[in-house]
Design an enzyme around this catalytic site. Structure first.
Site, PDB file in Angstrom:
ATOM      1  CB  SER A   1      13.786   2.972  15.740  1.00 25.24           C
ATOM      2  OG  SER A   1      13.586   1.938  16.106  1.00 25.24           O
TER       3      SER A   1
ATOM      4  CE1 TYR B   1      14.779   1.445  10.647  1.00 26.03           C
ATOM      5  CE2 TYR B   1      14.762   0.424  12.777  1.00 26.03           C
ATOM      6  CZ  TYR B   1      14.368   1.463  11.939  1.00 26.03           C
ATOM      7  OH  TYR B   1      13.008   1.870  12.224  1.00 26.03           O
TER       8      TYR B   1
HETATM    9  P1  NAP Z   1       5.768   2.048   6.082  1.00 30.93           P
HETATM   10  O1  NAP Z   1       4.671   1.101   6.442  1.00 30.93           O
HETATM   11  O2  NAP Z   1       6.817   1.287   5.205  1.00 30.93           O
HETATM   12  O3  NAP Z   1       5.362   3.413   5.472  1.00 30.93           O
HETATM   13  C1  NAP Z   1       6.394   4.269   4.997  1.00 30.93           C
HETATM   14  C2  NAP Z   1       6.016   5.112   3.893  1.00 30.93           C
HETATM   15  O4  NAP Z   1       7.108   5.920   3.535  1.00 30.93           O
HETATM   16  C3  NAP Z   1       5.608   4.311   2.563  1.00 30.93           C
HETATM   17  O5  NAP Z   1       4.385   4.938   1.964  1.00 30.93           O
HETATM   18  C4  NAP Z   1       6.956   4.610   1.634  1.00 30.93           C
HETATM   19  O6  NAP Z   1       6.592   4.232   0.632  1.00 30.93           O
HETATM   20  C5  NAP Z   1       7.126   5.894   2.095  1.00 30.93           C
HETATM   21  N1  NAP Z   1       8.811   6.047   1.783  1.00 30.93           N
HETATM   22  C6  NAP Z   1       9.716   5.273   1.853  1.00 30.93           C
HETATM   23  N2  NAP Z   1      11.022   5.693   1.277  1.00 30.93           N
HETATM   24  C7  NAP Z   1      10.625   7.039   0.949  1.00 30.93           C
HETATM   25  C8  NAP Z   1      11.300   7.970   0.408  1.00 30.93           C
HETATM   26  N3  NAP Z   1      12.606   7.836  -0.107  1.00 30.93           N
HETATM   27  N4  NAP Z   1      10.645   9.276   0.117  1.00 30.93           N
HETATM   28  C9  NAP Z   1       9.288   9.404   0.488  1.00 30.93           C
HETATM   29  N5  NAP Z   1       8.481   8.426   0.938  1.00 30.93           N
HETATM   30  C10 NAP Z   1       9.053   7.232   1.312  1.00 30.93           C
HETATM   31  O7  NAP Z   1       6.702   2.453   7.359  1.00 30.93           O
HETATM   32  P2  NAP Z   1       6.291   2.529   8.696  1.00 30.93           P
HETATM   33  O8  NAP Z   1       6.504   1.258   9.544  1.00 30.93           O
HETATM   34  O9  NAP Z   1       5.018   3.457   8.986  1.00 30.93           O
HETATM   35  O10 NAP Z   1       7.450   3.542   9.212  1.00 30.93           O
HETATM   36  C11 NAP Z   1       7.408   4.837   9.245  1.00 30.93           C
HETATM   37  C12 NAP Z   1       8.675   5.419  10.149  1.00 30.93           C
HETATM   38  O11 NAP Z   1       8.754   4.717  11.368  1.00 30.93           O
HETATM   39  C13 NAP Z   1      10.003   4.953   9.444  1.00 30.93           C
HETATM   40  O12 NAP Z   1      10.770   5.937   9.614  1.00 30.93           O
HETATM   41  C14 NAP Z   1      10.417   3.860  10.372  1.00 30.93           C
HETATM   42  O13 NAP Z   1      11.874   3.600  10.307  1.00 30.93           O
HETATM   43  C15 NAP Z   1       9.755   4.255  11.802  1.00 30.93           C
HETATM   44  N6  NAP Z   1       9.597   3.067  12.902  1.00 30.93           N
HETATM   45  C16 NAP Z   1       8.784   2.054  12.368  1.00 30.93           C
HETATM   46  C17 NAP Z   1       8.573   1.339  13.486  1.00 30.93           C
HETATM   47  C18 NAP Z   1       7.584   0.114  12.988  1.00 30.93           C
HETATM   48  O14 NAP Z   1       7.684  -0.799  13.894  1.00 30.93           O
HETATM   49  N7  NAP Z   1       6.724   0.133  12.023  1.00 30.93           N
HETATM   50  C19 NAP Z   1       9.348   1.306  14.526  1.00 30.93           C
HETATM   51  C20 NAP Z   1      10.256   2.292  14.810  1.00 30.93           C
HETATM   52  C21 NAP Z   1      10.433   3.202  13.679  1.00 30.93           C
HETATM   53  P3  NAP Z   1       6.895   2.926  -0.310  1.00 30.93           P
HETATM   54  O15 NAP Z   1       6.113   1.953   0.391  1.00 30.93           O
HETATM   55  O16 NAP Z   1       6.505   3.245  -1.813  1.00 30.93           O
HETATM   56  O17 NAP Z   1       8.384   2.841  -0.248  1.00 30.93           O
END
Ligand code: NAP
Length: 256
Positions: free
Chosen positions: A145, A158
């Protein structure tokens, strides 16, 4: 120019016959990465802890498998599901959590531990286990991130967890390089995903314009999951054959 010794660009992003795993690939960024991998011809195991994953029918190219990445048995099972006769070609360590951290004095140890468990320890374990199967030319992509690069108020746990991913990426890259395995990270800016909508939703009542917040980068582009998917395809493909240990910032210029 000595282009003849290299494949064409189209051939380099052709992932036909490649096999791998995307953790947290059921929603958001992981879902977009999975879609682009399939488009490029790869076979993908989507490993996610959303119970709804059990309702998704598998296809020739995608296996949906329930997997909590913090559970080693789940993880090993998902990795072995994704290996073919030749082993594994890629791992995308995308699963992560980002609950609101709050002011430092309010952040309890068990909260920090949980953040590190999911966002760091599980990525470490997944990389270690996948490395047993990854073949020469294989690739690991870790999702970090921009919070790893500059931190921020109220996101201390985080940003700590995501900063660790950069160290993990660099060390694994150095160690696995001799086996022909590349390890890189992506540092996304704010991206419009279900997870972010859940985070920002409550702030709407306080007057936050969520759409503007998600597009608050110099390019004024809404941070779409597909922008991260394009970077992931680049890093997995032969286009990035000489790139390892790198953290690629994909944030519309936010950290410029
Ligand atoms: P999201 O919309 O919450 O989707 C994440 C997915 O991962 C969900 O299906 C979630 O399932 C699953 N997950 C969570 N904990 C898990 C576990 N212990 N084992 C297996 N699956 C798990 O998140 P996102 O925004 O796409 O983010 C994805 C990645 O990008 C993360 O690492 C996040 O930190 C990083 N990131 C995101 C952003 C942003 O702005 N979106 C920015 C920088 C970095 P549940 O919903 O059932 O928990």
């Amino acid at each position: 120019m000595r282009m003849g010794e290299f494949a064409s660009i189209n051939k380099m992003i052709d992932l036909s016959g490649k096999r791998g795993i995307v953790t947290g690939g059921f929603k958001g960024i992981g879902k977009a990465i999975t879609a682009r991998l399939i488009e490029c011809g790869a076979k993908v195991v989507v490993a996610d802890s959303d119970p709804l994953i059990n309702d998704c029918p598998n296809t020739d190219n995608i296996i949906f498998q329930y997997c909590d990445v913090t559970d080693e048995a789940n993880l090993v099972s998902a990795i072995t599901s994704s290996t073919g006769d030749q082993g594994l070609d890629f791992l995308v360590n995308n699963a992560g959590i980002f609950p609101t951290t709050g002011p430092i004095e309010d952040v309890a140890d068990d909260f920090v531990s949980r953040m590190l468990e999911v966002n760091v320890r599980a990525q470490y374990s997944a990389s270690r286990e996948a490395a047993r199967y990854l073949q020469r030319g294989g690739s690991i992509v870790n999702i970090a991130s921009i919070a790893a690069l500059r931190g921020g108020a109220n996101i201390s746990a985080y940003s700590t967890s995501k900063a660790a991913i950069i160290g993990l990426t660099q060390s694994f890259a150095q160690e696995l390089g001799a086996k022909g395995i590349r390890v890189n990270a992506i540092a996304p800016g704010i991206i419009d995903t279900p997870g972010v909508q859940d985070q920002l939703g409550p702030l709407k009542e306080g007057g936050l314009d969520i759409e503007s917040a998600i597009a608050s980068n110099p390019l004024r582009l809404t941070g779409a999951p597909d922008y991260i998917a394009r970077a992931a395809i680049f890093l997995i493909s032969d286009l990035a054959a000489f790139i390892s240990g790198h953290t690629l910032v994909v944030d519309g210029g936010s950290t410029a």
